[in-house]
Design an enzyme around this catalytic site. Sequence first.
Site, PDB file in Angstrom:
ATOM      1  CG  LEU A 192      -1.183  -8.720  10.035  1.00  0.00           C
ATOM      2  CD1 LEU A 192      -1.980  -8.123   8.893  1.00  0.00           C
ATOM      3  CD2 LEU A 192      -1.973  -8.593  11.316  1.00  0.00           C
ATOM      4  CB  CYS A 193       0.228 -10.738   4.391  1.00  0.00           C
ATOM      5  SG  CYS A 193       0.003 -12.505   4.229  1.00  0.00           S
ATOM      6  CB  ALA A 194      -4.072 -10.144   1.843  1.00  0.00           C
TER       7      ALA A 194
ATOM      8  CD  GLU B 265      -0.986 -19.320   6.617  1.00  0.00           C
ATOM      9  OE1 GLU B 265      -2.077 -19.416   7.194  1.00  0.00           O
ATOM     10  OE2 GLU B 265      -0.273 -20.303   6.323  1.00  0.00           O
TER      11      GLU B 265
ATOM     12  CG  MET C 135      -5.493  -8.497   7.177  1.00  0.00           C
ATOM     13  SD  MET C 135      -5.803  -8.109   8.931  1.00  0.00           S
ATOM     14  CE  MET C 135      -6.935  -6.722   8.792  1.00  0.00           C
TER      15      MET C 135
END
Lengths: 375, 75
Positions: A72-74, A76, A100
Amino acid sequence: MTATKMTAAQVARKVIENKELFIIDVRNQDAFEDWKIEGHNFNYLNVPYFELLDGVEEILPKIPANQDVLVLCAKEGSSVFVANMIAETRQDVYYLEGGMKSWSTYLEPIKVGDLSSGGELYQFVRLGKGCLSYMVISEGEAAIIDAVRFTDVFINFAKEKNVTIKHVFDTHLHADHISGGRQIAELTGATYYLPPKDAEEVTFEFTSLEDNLKVQIGASQLEVGALYSPGHTIGSTSFIVDEKYLLTGDILFIDSIGRPDLAGKAEDWVGDLRETLYKRYRELAKDLIVLPAHFMIIDELNEDGTVAKPLSELFNANHGLNISDEEEFRKTVTEQLPPQPNAYQQIRQVNMGKITPDDEEQTEMEIGPNRCAVR
Amino acid sequence: MEVVKILDVKGLSCPMPIIRTKKEMDTLFAGEVLEVHVTDKGALSDIPAWANAGGHTVLEHREESDVIKFFIQKG
């Protein structure tokens, strides 16, 4: 091998059901340390995506083969980039749809219990942010307390349950998240209540939420009653639902108490907070079930995912309710405070109707944990 | 400060701004400065962190309306 998307709703089920998950968080170290997806059986590897531009070989040995793996990241994009590289080399892997950002906005409605006359009480758990909203349903009518800004979730839920939203309350002027209360009221024709002492600067019409106000949900005697309980803000008001539940807003949490400083008046309001927690709440029935407006850590969740505990249990175990020395109490709630929530001053302005940011700006303001408590 | 190249990654979102910046950086000599124009807000923290990890130096960054400009010196 492929990279498949996992939705925030699927991650929420894993949190609530205590499932295992190996999370590869490819955001910056700072962002990860400040705020991550918490789960009882989650394991983490934090490595920023920009350290993986040339390949993922160096992290492969750290990835377990027998667990679901979620990158996962901020937002996508970077998680797809990294997940695809992992998938090419060896195993199936998931990425978090919407990142997120999407986690921060996801709401899981969970039934807390049955009320008299066939009524029901639901808690909407915003796992990513720790916000809790409530809907009381009885005989075709509904009241909502502390709605977050995803108004469609509440409106659709009411439709599903075939109930009309009649009353929308905010326990106080929120500083950590943007309220959806006013908008829900506008969209449904419900009455929107705010404590007048928190609403001196608001730019819109509202109905005054006074101490001891009682509203009836449905035709029978199911009652939602207001109890003035200042301290987090000067207007903070609790609710007693069906003589069974105590909705404490940001005054009392499961394992902590409200902080008095988010409107800049810690010293002024510490006395009110003390009075509410050590006098007003002590006069209430001990078997009331406390339902707060936030949780801080995942350990505060019950097995079914709800956040709820009897008042008597909190009097025994919550440190903030057991500081007998007033001076020590004052120090605890004014001097040992955690950092303030992200953009809390701007968020207050939004909730007063003074500024109207677009959806993306609202998401940006709400990034990060809620931090409304002091332990 | 003499800029050798300007890289325009406006409108691109994560991870593209950094992928393109890295690619461009690879063509520079140590000490040369790359100017990067980016609109993705994530770059505000990601570019300095990436530069730091790679031994490069962010000499300056400016926010001009919606565009963020970075001046990065190759290490």
